[in-house]
Structure formats: C-alpha cells, structure tokens
Design a protein around this motif. Structure first.
Motif, PDB file in Angstrom:
ATOM      1  N   TYR A  59       0.815  -1.213   0.000  1.00  0.00           N
ATOM      2  CA  TYR A  59       0.000   0.000   0.000  1.00  0.00           C
ATOM      3  C   TYR A  59       0.857   1.275   0.000  1.00  0.00           C
ATOM      4  N   ASP A  60       2.155   1.129  -0.257  1.00  0.00           N
ATOM      5  CA  ASP A  60       3.016   2.315  -0.320  1.00  0.00           C
ATOM      6  C   ASP A  60       2.556   3.247  -1.431  1.00  0.00           C
ATOM      7  N   ARG A  84       8.160  -3.123  -6.483  1.00  0.00           N
ATOM      8  CA  ARG A  84       7.384  -4.055  -5.689  1.00  0.00           C
ATOM      9  C   ARG A  84       6.689  -5.069  -6.585  1.00  0.00           C
ATOM     10  N   MET A  85       6.699  -6.310  -6.152  1.00  0.00           N
ATOM     11  CA  MET A  85       5.955  -7.385  -6.812  1.00  0.00           C
ATOM     12  C   MET A  85       4.828  -7.783  -5.876  1.00  0.00           C
ATOM     13  N   LEU A  86       3.585  -7.478  -6.240  1.00  0.00           N
ATOM     14  CA  LEU A  86       2.415  -7.775  -5.423  1.00  0.00           C
ATOM     15  C   LEU A  86       1.680  -8.971  -6.012  1.00  0.00           C
ATOM     16  N   PHE A  87       1.215  -9.870  -5.162  1.00  0.00           N
ATOM     17  CA  PHE A  87       0.465 -11.000  -5.691  1.00  0.00           C
ATOM     18  C   PHE A  87      -0.596 -11.444  -4.687  1.00  0.00           C
ATOM     19  N   ALA A  88      -1.746 -11.815  -5.223  1.00  0.00           N
ATOM     20  CA  ALA A  88      -2.864 -12.229  -4.384  1.00  0.00           C
ATOM     21  C   ALA A  88      -2.650 -13.648  -3.872  1.00  0.00           C
ATOM     22  N   GLN A 145      -9.165   5.143   3.040  1.00  0.00           N
ATOM     23  CA  GLN A 145      -8.520   3.871   2.781  1.00  0.00           C
ATOM     24  C   GLN A 145      -7.484   3.948   1.665  1.00  0.00           C
ATOM     25  N   LEU A 146      -6.436   3.170   1.871  1.00  0.00           N
ATOM     26  CA  LEU A 146      -5.309   3.192   0.942  1.00  0.00           C
ATOM     27  C   LEU A 146      -5.565   2.343  -0.284  1.00  0.00           C
TER      28      LEU A 146
END
Length: 450
Positions: free
Chosen positions: A218-219, A285-289, A358-359
């Motif tokens: 959430y940066d 950043r690598m984001l993954f669900a 909210q972010l």
C-alpha cells in the motif's frame, strides 16, 4: 489502449433489451455489512470475465441464454445479496442493501463462429466490447447492479458468457462458487453442492485493530514517481511446461523445486522491471494475491464467497533485481509469500480500519501485480454444454496481470499471461523475454522459447 492480436475479426451483435433478473422466490430484505477486507478502496472496481462454450448436439433445441437466465433467478434465492445494491453508510463503510432489484442480464446473437476467434483463446479478445455491452451507470460501484451478464449465441451453435462483477462482493473463488451454482441449477439440481456463507465479520479487524506487519503493498508514490497510464498496449504471453522447464535450468539446485507460480512470477517481475527502464536506485514491488481461506484456524467455511485474500509484496531496488540472477527474485517472492498468515490478513483489515481514508494498492512506479486463477477452476463451470474451452479474466487490469489456464496451437496446456505496458516498454519487454536464450546455460540448447 491498443490490444495487439493475431486475429482481425469484426462481427455484428444483435442485443435484446437488458433485463433485471431477480430471485424467483421472495428473499430477506435487510442490510448486510461487508468485511474490512471487502471494503478496501482497491476492490472498488468491476472485473470482466469471459467463458467460451462449444456447440453440443445433445443440447439441440435448448437456448443457452434462457437456460442460464432461469438458473440465475433460481440461484439468486440463495445468493440474494448479489441481487441488491451497495450503499455507503454514514461512516463510509459499505453496506449491501438486499432489496431484490436484480442482476442485469442481456441476450445477444452474433454472426460469427467460435472458430473465428482463432486457434488460441486468450486475452485480449477482439471486439470484446461487443460481447459485454456497457450501459449507463452499469460500471459504477454504488447504487447499481452488482453483476452484469451477457450471453451471446454464435451461429455455430456455441455461445459466450461475458460478465462483469463488483469486486467488493466477492473474489475469484467466491465468483466461481456462485457461477458453479448457476451451472448446477441449469443442469437440474435443486440445491447447489456448496451452500453460500456470508459471515463477513470473520475478516474484520480485531478490536482494537492492530497493524502487525509492514504493508508495502500500500506504499504511495509522489506524483512525479508514477508511470503514465496512457498509450498502453496489451499482449498475452504463453508459458507451457517446456518453457517453464527451461527457466528452471537458470535456478540453483536449492530452488529447483520452487512452485510454478514462484518461478513465473519472479521471472516476469524481473523482465518487466528491466523493460520499464527505471532509475536503478528506485524501489520496485511485486504484489500478488494469496488465497487466505486455508490460512485461518479454523479455516473459513467452504461456502464463504467474500474476498478472502491478501496481497503481500516482495520489494527490492531495480539494480538488485537486474544484477542478481533469477534465483534472487524467486527467493524474494518466496519470502513475501511465506508472510501470508491469518495474522497478516487481520493486519490488512486493521490498516483499512485505522486509515479511514482507505489506501489503494501501491502507486509506486514499477509496482507490478499478479493474480493466479489457474487453480480456481473457472473452466469447469458447466451449464449443460460441457466445460468451457476458455474461462477467465478478459484482460489485464492496468498494472495487474493474471495467470490463466489455456492451450496453445498444439493443444498443450499452459499459462497465458496478459500484460499491459506503455508501447515502448512492451517492445523492450518482448526483447527481454527473447534474450533469455542468450544465457550461457541455455545458449547451447536451440530452443525457441518465445
């Protein structure tokens, strides 16, 4: 946004007037509060999916649109919140007004065959806007239908089900559960094999809320550190077992048994970061669900159809990602993945509760997201005509890609990955993928990887 495709296809679609399908029996009129995980601003969007079905001679004389419409009305008796509307409470918290206003449904006919869509079915699909028509206010989040379904009958006897669902209400696993129930009703069942469970309080923050993890997913970036989202190009890339096997040869022995998800996620993250041509000192950043259903003790009820996932982030600098071998990126993904626990999900919920504004997910330049739907089983949804020949997300969503099960021209099962990038970055990305063949470990092997 342009969408390169090997298929140049135009066709005409004739649509009936949209209908609002309501539960075929009276349901409870009440207000239901969504969970703190559902209520994230990042989930306030409409997600498009598409399902392709072949003609089945055993179903001759049956209209798939009517069959699905009737089954939908039957299924909404149990899933009645999906026939309601989202409202915003005084404190900004989202509430489902269960009022039976209904789901938007469209019957359509197209003068095209399934075969004309090409040998490979994968995003981006030609003329997708014809397969899922847009209507005024149908893409809003509040006070509008939570689900839009269009069934398009093809002249070959096959058909296409395209839909758009409000992500606040459910995740991919929850949607699959709902669509499977429609399929079961369409095939004659009276009660679906899995009954729906609301129980959204299970994914609320603890009282008092406690943020126990650093949530780099959430940066937020400064305005000068974002990537323009215009001039985007979308392409899909196919990875079969042979190609993944080749990539594994680039890993050290101790990583040889990493999962397909970890390998492919790390590989695409590295290639995409190089293609973006960012400042070497920038953090990416690598984001993954990650599905959280099994992370809870006890596990969430099997019928829970709300959003039950978190999105941990692997993080490093551009320089570290570029200069280190692929195994380094795999280890970063593994470390982030290992952080996903029940406590992590509760920490996300707490963060959303504490930060009243909210972010959204990270806006830092170079952030990349992956959602793996290969194990959800969308292709198993059967309305009576058998399994879908393709089923899954209809496109990438901005900087978020999907891992989608599909087949190549040879009929080999693999993973299709739709990716959106600015046009110059897409050109570099394609070259970076091809340059893998120049690695010393692979140079002696004459393999056409891409």
């Amino acid at each position: 946004m342009t969408t390169p495709s090997d298929i140049s296809l135009t066709f005409t679609v004739r649509r009936r007037k949209p209908e609002f399908i309501t539960p075929n029996k009276p349901t409870s009129h009440e207000q239901k509060i969504v969970s703190d995980i559902d209520d994230q601003v990042s989930l306030r969007f409409q997600m498009p999916l598409v399902f392709f079905y072949r003609y089945d001679p055993s179903m001759e004389g049956k209209d798939p649109a009517e069959v699905i419409k009737d089954a939908l009305a039957q299924t909404l008796v149990l899933y009645y919140p999906l026939a309601g509307r989202l409202r915003e409470g005084n404190d900004g918290k989202l509430i489902v007004d269960c009022n039976e206003e209904g789901v938007m449904f469209i019957k359509a006919d197209a003068d095209v065959t399934l075969e004309q869509f090409g040998e490979i079915l994968e995003p981006p699909f030609p003329c997708f806007d014809q397969l899922l028509c847009d209507f005024p206010y149908s893409q809003a989040i509040l006070n509008c239908p939570l689900l839009l379904i269009q069934v398009t009958r093809l002249k070959c006897g096959g058909f296409i089900v395209a839909l758009r669902f409000n992500h606040v209400m459910c995740d991919g696993t929850g949607l699959k559960q709902f669509m499977s129930a429609i399929g079961e009703m369409a095939r004659g069942l009276v009660i679906p094999s899995i009954l729906p469970v609301w129980e959204r309080h299970l994914l609320d923050a603890q009282d008092p809320p406690k943020v126990a993890f650093a949530h780099h997913e959430y940066d937020q970036a400064e305005a000068t550190d974002t990537v323009p989202l215009d001039d985007l190009v979308e392409r899909s890339f196919f990875f079969g077992a042979d190609r993944l096997s080749i990539l594994r040869r680039l890993l050290p022995l101790h990583l040889g048994h990493c999962t397909k998800f970890e390998l492919l996620t790390a590989y695409l993250w590295r290639c995409r970061t190089i293609a973006m041509d960012l400042d070497p000192d920038k953090e990416v950043r690598m984001l993954f669900a990650v599905n959280a259903r099994s992370k809870f003790n006890p596990p969430l009820p099997s019928g829970y159809y709300g959003n039950a996932f978190a999105i941990p982030a692997a993080m490093t600098t551009v320089r570290n990602l570029r200069q280190n071998p692929l195994g380094h990126a795999v280890e970063l993904v593994q470390q982030a993945k290992a952080s996903m626990t029940e406590g992590y999900v509760k920490s996300v919920a707490a963060l959303m509760t504490i930060r009243k504004k909210q972010l959204p997910l990270s806006t830092v330049a170079g952030s990349y997201g992956i959602s793996d739907v290969t194990n959800i089983g969308f292709e198993d949804i059967d309305f009576g005509w058998g399994k879908a020949v393709f089923a899954g997300p209809a496109k990438a969503i901005g900087w978020i890609s999907f891992f989608i099960p599909t087949k190549n021209k040879k009929g080999e099962v693999g993973t299709s990955v739709p990716i959106c990038l600015p046009a110059p970055a897409m050109e570099r990305f394609t070259k970076v993928l091809a340059n893998v063949l120049q690695h010393p470990k692979l140079r002696a092997r004459k393999v056409n990887l891409f």
